[in-house]
Motif scaffolding. Sequence first.
Motif, PDB file in Angstrom:
ATOM      1  N   ASP A  13       0.840  -1.209   0.000  1.00 48.36           N
ATOM      2  CA  ASP A  13       0.000   0.000   0.000  1.00 48.36           C
ATOM      3  C   ASP A  13       0.867   1.248   0.000  1.00 48.36           C
ATOM      4  OD1 ASP A  13      -2.409  -1.217  -0.114  1.00 48.36           O
ATOM      5  OD2 ASP A  13      -2.945  -0.933   1.995  1.00 48.36           O
ATOM      6  N   SER A  14       1.938   1.185   0.762  1.00 48.24           N
ATOM      7  CA  SER A  14       2.797   2.353   0.887  1.00 48.24           C
ATOM      8  C   SER A  14       3.404   2.742  -0.467  1.00 48.24           C
ATOM      9  CB  SER A  14       3.888   2.034   1.905  1.00 48.24           C
ATOM     10  OG  SER A  14       4.931   2.942   1.798  1.00 48.24           O
ATOM     11  N   ASP A  15       3.978   1.768  -1.164  1.00 47.30           N
ATOM     12  CA  ASP A  15       4.590   2.059  -2.464  1.00 47.30           C
ATOM     13  C   ASP A  15       3.540   2.391  -3.515  1.00 47.30           C
ATOM     14  OD1 ASP A  15       7.113   1.815  -1.557  1.00 47.30           O
ATOM     15  OD2 ASP A  15       7.538  -0.132  -2.478  1.00 47.30           O
ATOM     16  N   ALA A  17       0.537   3.630  -3.096  1.00 46.67           N
ATOM     17  CA  ALA A  17      -0.050   4.952  -2.843  1.00 46.67           C
ATOM     18  C   ALA A  17       0.909   6.044  -3.290  1.00 46.67           C
ATOM     19  CB  ALA A  17      -0.371   5.106  -1.349  1.00 46.67           C
ATOM     20  N   ARG A  18       2.181   5.870  -2.989  1.00 43.88           N
ATOM     21  CA  ARG A  18       3.169   6.882  -3.361  1.00 43.88           C
ATOM     22  C   ARG A  18       3.238   7.023  -4.882  1.00 43.88           C
ATOM     23  NH1 ARG A  18       8.955   7.429  -1.894  1.00 43.88           N
ATOM     24  NH2 ARG A  18       9.143   5.178  -1.937  1.00 43.88           N
ATOM     25  N   LEU A 194      -6.042   4.613  -4.517  1.00 42.77           N
ATOM     26  CA  LEU A 194      -5.532   3.341  -3.997  1.00 42.77           C
ATOM     27  C   LEU A 194      -6.645   2.299  -3.925  1.00 42.77           C
ATOM     28  CD1 LEU A 194      -3.076   1.917  -2.716  1.00 42.77           C
ATOM     29  CD2 LEU A 194      -3.766   2.896  -0.521  1.00 42.77           C
ATOM     30  N   ALA A 195      -7.800   2.704  -3.415  1.00 41.42           N
ATOM     31  CA  ALA A 195      -8.911   1.762  -3.272  1.00 41.42           C
ATOM     32  C   ALA A 195      -9.387   1.283  -4.642  1.00 41.42           C
ATOM     33  CB  ALA A 195     -10.063   2.423  -2.509  1.00 41.42           C
TER      34      ALA A 195
ATOM     35  N   ASP B 185      -5.443   8.322   0.652  1.00 41.42           N
ATOM     36  CA  ASP B 185      -4.419   7.454   0.060  1.00 41.42           C
ATOM     37  C   ASP B 185      -3.056   7.714   0.686  1.00 41.42           C
ATOM     38  OD1 ASP B 185      -6.365   6.464  -1.533  1.00 41.42           O
ATOM     39  OD2 ASP B 185      -5.452   7.037  -3.445  1.00 41.42           O
ATOM     40  N   GLY B 189      -1.066   4.891   2.928  1.00 44.86           N
ATOM     41  CA  GLY B 189       0.286   4.433   2.592  1.00 44.86           C
ATOM     42  C   GLY B 189       1.254   4.673   3.734  1.00 44.86           C
ATOM     43  N   SER B 192       0.509   2.476   6.814  1.00 46.27           N
ATOM     44  CA  SER B 192       0.764   1.051   6.626  1.00 46.27           C
ATOM     45  C   SER B 192       2.227   0.727   6.921  1.00 46.27           C
ATOM     46  CB  SER B 192       0.374   0.612   5.212  1.00 46.27           C
ATOM     47  OG  SER B 192       1.321   1.077   4.266  1.00 46.27           O
ATOM     48  N   ARG B 193       3.102   1.693   6.740  1.00 53.68           N
ATOM     49  CA  ARG B 193       4.521   1.440   7.032  1.00 53.68           C
ATOM     50  C   ARG B 193       4.795   1.313   8.526  1.00 53.68           C
ATOM     51  NH1 ARG B 193       7.858   1.749   2.853  1.00 53.68           N
ATOM     52  NH2 ARG B 193       9.782   2.196   3.965  1.00 53.68           N
TER      53      ARG B 193
END
Lengths: 377, 427
Positions: A13-15, A17-18, A194-195, B185, B189, B192-193
């Motif tokens: 999700d982190s990558d 989303a970025r 993202l969703a 979003d 993100g 989540s980290r």
Amino acid sequence: MTRHQIDPRQHSDSDLARHLLTVRGVQWLHGDRGVPLALLLRGDDAGRDALHKELRGHPALRQSDVDVWVTAEHASAAAILTDPRLAVRDARAAGRRKRIYTLDAATTPKHVLAVDDLLDLDHAPVYGTPELDEIVRTRAAGLGGRFDLMTDFARPAAVEALAALAGMPYSPRLADLVAGTVPVLDVRLCPPTLAMARTLVACWDGIKDMVGERHVVTLAVTSHVTANLICGTVLALLDHPDQWALLRADPSLAGRAVAETLRFDPPIRMASRIAGEDLVLGGVPVKAGDQVVVLIDAANRDPAVFAEPDRYYVARTENATLADRFVAPVASRLAAEAVRALVSRLPDLRPAGPVVRYMRCPVTGSVARCPVSEAGG
Amino acid sequence: MMRILFTVFASRAHMYNLVSLAWALRSAGHEVRVASQPDMVDTITATGLPAVAVGNPLDMGGSWRGKGTWNQEVLSRGLASPYTEERRRDWGHVLGEFTLACGVRYEFLADQAMTDDLVRFACSWRPDLVVWDALTFAGPIAALASGAAHARLLFGLDYIGRLYDDFVRLRDRQPPERRDDPLADWFTGRLSRIGLDYDPAMAEELITGQWTIDPMPEWMRLPTSRHHVPVRYVPYNGPSSIPAWVHRPPAKPRVCLTLGVSLREQLGRVMVSADELLRALAELDIELIATLDASQLSSAAVPDNVTVVDFVPLNELLPSCSAIIHQAGFGTHSNAVAHGVPSIVIPDPYWDEAECGRLFEKRGAGLCLPPEDFTPQALAAMLCRLLDDPSYRANARELQRELLAAPTPREVVPVLEELTLARRSAG
């Protein structure tokens, strides 16, 4: 696949989303500077015509970024779409590991996501059969009063007919999965949220499990093209009452109406190609790896090719629309059948509220809701 | 004794803004650390506060211009592009602002590398409170990761809070299919980290802190329903030694001129040289102290009543000044207010400068010269007006009195202790 065209399944999700936020942020930046392609990808529907006009004229190919080009002209659009040196995929990036796009990336983002890179989403040569027409007619027979053209008719009819083609019965579960894949044709050029990205791949994979690899494109792509084509045709006709009257008098013109919609309001508005080698397009040097975006909807209204391009009329005879190469024959067939059934059954149909289009769907302009009613209904 | 972690992106102006408060907490016996990108470490240690380097050097204003491609040029412009509050506050505007913020601006100022390092440091040092600069969104993430309370420190008008309120209100009016939410979003993100699931109920605190430490004087504050802890602005201008002339009483009214970006750009655009500007002002019967660097001046002789300096601390200079011409940067206009000196504002385009100029005019403590109206003659005429009419000085003194009535950083310390304790025991 281009350098930053990632498969969402392979990223946290982190990558993810970025990646999505950065591409979107940069699109917004370019838009703030007035770059027409960026404004179109931002989803500036109200300004679309003006942006297309701005892009017409010499040179046919305009620079959008260091290595991104765009055309709004019919002749160059047709040439680009048939040029084998310009492909959907970047052959040079094919073997390389894809990276998320970040602010310090050395290259422009170009293509954003790959949902299923092995399949050709642009062109599904799927043909229909008369049995499918019957499914659409039966769906239309149940309509009346006030209803939503997209959610109550166009999408379920398209899903049921195309599921039948894949040998599957219609089920609410399948319809939900299909609804989750709405942005499938948009995500190559426009980052979803993202969703939306997570739902898209989950639903795509769900459909694949259900109908198999052979039919996944039919259900997850062609059904949206079909449903948007139905809504687009009906909306254009209702917006041009003389043309609706023509169809009322002769419902067999429905096929012509759909063909005109492919020009006037195509269910696929842009296509992106990557140059496989250094080449010259319309006098402009394009390097290997550069992106060329064809604005199908703009080219379809090129005054050099179409008389009175902004007028929707069913009897138009020029048939050089660029959209048909992206639209499976079955989609046009089902749309024509749907329009014929609607105009016959509900001759006094009219809009009953604002049309809502999904956010972040600049490639398809996908309709989310389209309220209509029978007169007096 | 509490542990308090300050964090700020590598900008001198934003770092200076926290120094007085950090020292107030330090002298009250609390442990303090200031975390920023490595290129700010020397500036932090020069204040005597302990620095923690996190992430990669930020190199504000440098790196993007260096790389040369069109894309990066656009990025650099996007980072510097003005936050124009005068734009329509409609859905397209607020969505665009947060799309840019989450994709480019906020993300650039406190990126993933910085956030990861800050989280790591916070989890090992275990602060009780994280105080974060209002644009340094690594702060609330590190606070959540380490269980600390967190407060945001403002550096100007709270446009972020207002933008967020507009965003929520307008988003919820959109049809569900169009409720775009880049903030969701971004937080999903980032959280989540640190192993947390994002919940929309968390958004407000992630954007505006559990409470806000607000150094803006009341008359400059936007209306808000959020919890603001007012604190007096106490100048910190950086390490300084004071030249002797500063302490000599001026024979003529002393006027300070600091060149903001707007003024520099105007000089370029209207083809006015710094020499010409100085000459126009030197014709007045004043002593002009101009902070310019040598490259802005030609070899032409500087007029006798003009002193050109690279840098002089405003806190020490302003007591002897009758007026100051500035760009309404936060530190500059706050120094002007703190010393009761009337202002001519030629607003920079970055944040709230134009609005500050308007507010100075409204309070009768200054005049605003929009960059588009700028000429050396217009500036000279405006300065005459400001110096000739004693009401500007009187009104500036009134603003100074109001500023001095706000609680000092020292007086705010017990408030922060209490709020932190309440948050820590609640959560």
